[in-house]
Design an enzyme around this catalytic site. Structure first.
Site, short mmCIF file in Angstrom:
data_model
loop_
_atom_site.label_atom_id
_atom_site.label_comp_id
_atom_site.label_asym_id
_atom_site.label_seq_id
_atom_site.Cartn_x
_atom_site.Cartn_y
_atom_site.Cartn_z
N SER A 1 0.69 -0.95 -0.15
CA SER A 1 0.24 0.23 -0.44
C SER A 1 0.97 1.33 -0.47
CB SER A 1 -0.85 -0.03 1.13
OG SER A 1 -1.85 1.06 1.09
N ASP B 1 -0.04 -3.93 -4.29
CA ASP B 1 -1.64 -3.17 -4.19
C ASP B 1 -1.27 -1.65 -4.03
OD1 ASP B 1 -3.93 -3.83 -5.55
OD2 ASP B 1 -4.94 -2.87 -3.26
N HIS C 1 -7.70 -5.51 -0.63
CA HIS C 1 -6.77 -4.69 -0.72
C HIS C 1 -5.42 -5.86 -0.19
CE1 HIS C 1 -4.04 -1.27 -0.78
NE2 HIS C 1 -3.94 -1.05 0.57
#
Length: 448
Positions: free
Chosen positions: A155, A179, A249
């Site tokens: 992230s 991601d 996610h």
């Protein structure tokens, strides 16, 4: 066998922990800290095969107390809205160590990542990257090779990795972005997000392109499991609570962890769009030579030279909803001889030697025309090494009206991985929603 060896290795090295020395642990914060907000304070925790489950904090101001002749992996977490330590972090460090003898440095920037104000955490990524860059330069001054560094960023951590790599002029060996965060980074120029120029090899996985992740390709290879958006097994309703928002996610982390465990291989196929991939228009892997199409995850670096040469970035694959995530890929060709065009869906089951697998091809309504071969991608939820029986079900999905029939002149099933001879069945009548079971035979030579 490989997974068993990894497990035994992990068990053996876990016995090497020096229990007489206290371990340094990841910063554990709480919702109160998130509400008040936190400032950047980067802590580096070293794990090694000598101490695989006991972190040792590394000082920033002194020569790194680590074996710089070994390669080094940095694992960098993302936004922490509650302050709790990521549950996957230390297991991932252990899996890396089970695979290779190297330094594993967990980058603990929980002070800086813990905020209910996401935008403040985004601003803190730059300071975190500057801190980490200074440390890596110290490593280099004391003999470390930047080419042997692998950064795994999740992230916001993916963009931190990119900022570090950019400051070091792309000399880092590899960056893996799990991601990479989308909010505040979508549409930004390369210098403001993770980019393929940030390392010698950049691999990225996209699992939440319609919410918390990024849609556009960022690396030398970009994986889009299940098209990059809705992941199998994740909640489809907001009634599921927080899992509805974070499951897609987080799936990037669990897919990458499974690649480290070596449970099974996930092949990824280069394609312009997900729809073309589902239509089996991107199953040719000959451009990669004898290696075949790239394997997703930790071992994709083995395809580095081919990927850099070809320049294609988007790669697709589908997964199961639970572990093991890998599917087995087949190309299905069906030639029919109905007088009228038929539309519908196909479900196939394979069985043999106490193994079974199922593939439902329902991404769109399929068109079957007389004497026209329809090519499909059949992805099974398991693997059957030796297929003894095959079952096929046809459904037109029409609720009212007469039941339809699909008259099959030839059905051909070809495994995409390996060199197995394709299996065939000739002259088959499929009645609406009736499962037909038969023993397939090797296809005639003329049908190759």
């Amino acid at each position: 066998m490989y997974a068993t060896k990894c497990l035994l290795s992990a068990l053996m090295i876990s016995m090497w922990v020096d229990k007489g020395q206290a371990c340094d642990t990841f910063t554990d914060l709480h919702l109160h800290h998130a509400i008040v907000g936190t400032d950047v304070d980067v802590r580096l925790l070293l794990y090694s095969r000598a101490n695989p489950s006991c972190g040792r904090r590394i000082a920033h101001s002194a020569p790194p107390n680590m074996n710089l002749s070994l390669p080094t992996t940095f694992i960098i977490h993302g936004f922490r809205p509650t302050g709790a330590p990521p549950v996957w972090l230390l297991p991932m460090a252990g899996l890396v160590l089970a695979r290779e003898d190297r330094n594993v440095v967990v980058v603990d920037w929980n002070n800086g990542a813990t905020n209910i104000d996401y935008f403040r955490s985004v601003r803190n990524t730059r300071a975190t990257a500057a801190n980490l860059t200074a440390f890596i330069r110290t490593m280099e001054e004391h003999g470390a090779s930047l080419a042997s560094i692998h950064m795994i960023g999740i992230s916001l951590g993916a963009h931190i990795s990119g900022f570090v790599g950019a400051e070091l002029n792309g000399t880092i060996g590899r960056i893996t972005g799990l991601d990479a965060a989308g909010p505040m980074f979508a549409g930004k120029p390369p210098e403001d997000c993770l980019d393929k120029t940030d390392a010698q090899f950049v691999d990225v996985i996209h699992t939440d392109i319609d919410a918390l992740g990024l849609r556009e390709p960022l690396g030398h290879i970009d994986f889009y499991p299940n098209g990059g958006a809705d992941q199998e097994g994740c909640p489809k309703s907001i009634l599921s609570g927080s899992s509805y928002f974070k499951c897609d996610h987080q799936r990037s982390v669990f897919l990458f962890k499974e690649s480290l465990q070596g449970v099974c291989e996930i092949r990824a196929f280069p394609c312009a769009t997900y729809d073309e991939f589902l239509d089996a228009r991107c199953t040719d892997c000959t451009q990669f030579g004898t290696q075949g199409c790239p394997v997703f995850g930790y071992d994709v670096v083995a395809w580095k030279d081919s990927l850099l040469r070809l320049g294609q970035t988007k790669y697709f694959f589908n997964t199961n909803g639970n572990k093991p995530f890998c599917k087995t890929n087949f190309r299905l060709n069906i030639m029919t001889w109905n007088q009228e065009v038929q539309w519908g869906y196909i479900t196939i089951k394979l069985s043999g030697k106490n193994q079974s697998a199922k593939a439902t091809i329902d991404h769109k309504k399929l068109k079957f025309e007389k004497y026209t071969e329809t090519q499909l991608l059949a992805q099974f939820d398991g693997d059957v090494e030796t297929v003894e029986k095959m079952s096929v079900t046809f459904s037109s999905a029409i609720v009212l009206g007469p039941k339809h029939k699909l008259r099959v002149l030839r059905l051909r099933l070809q495994r995409l991985e390996g060199s197995d001879r394709p299996l065939c069945r000739y002259d088959l009548l499929l009645k609406e929603k009736e499962e037909i079971t038969f023993r397939p035979i090797p296809c005639l030579e003329s049908n190759f």
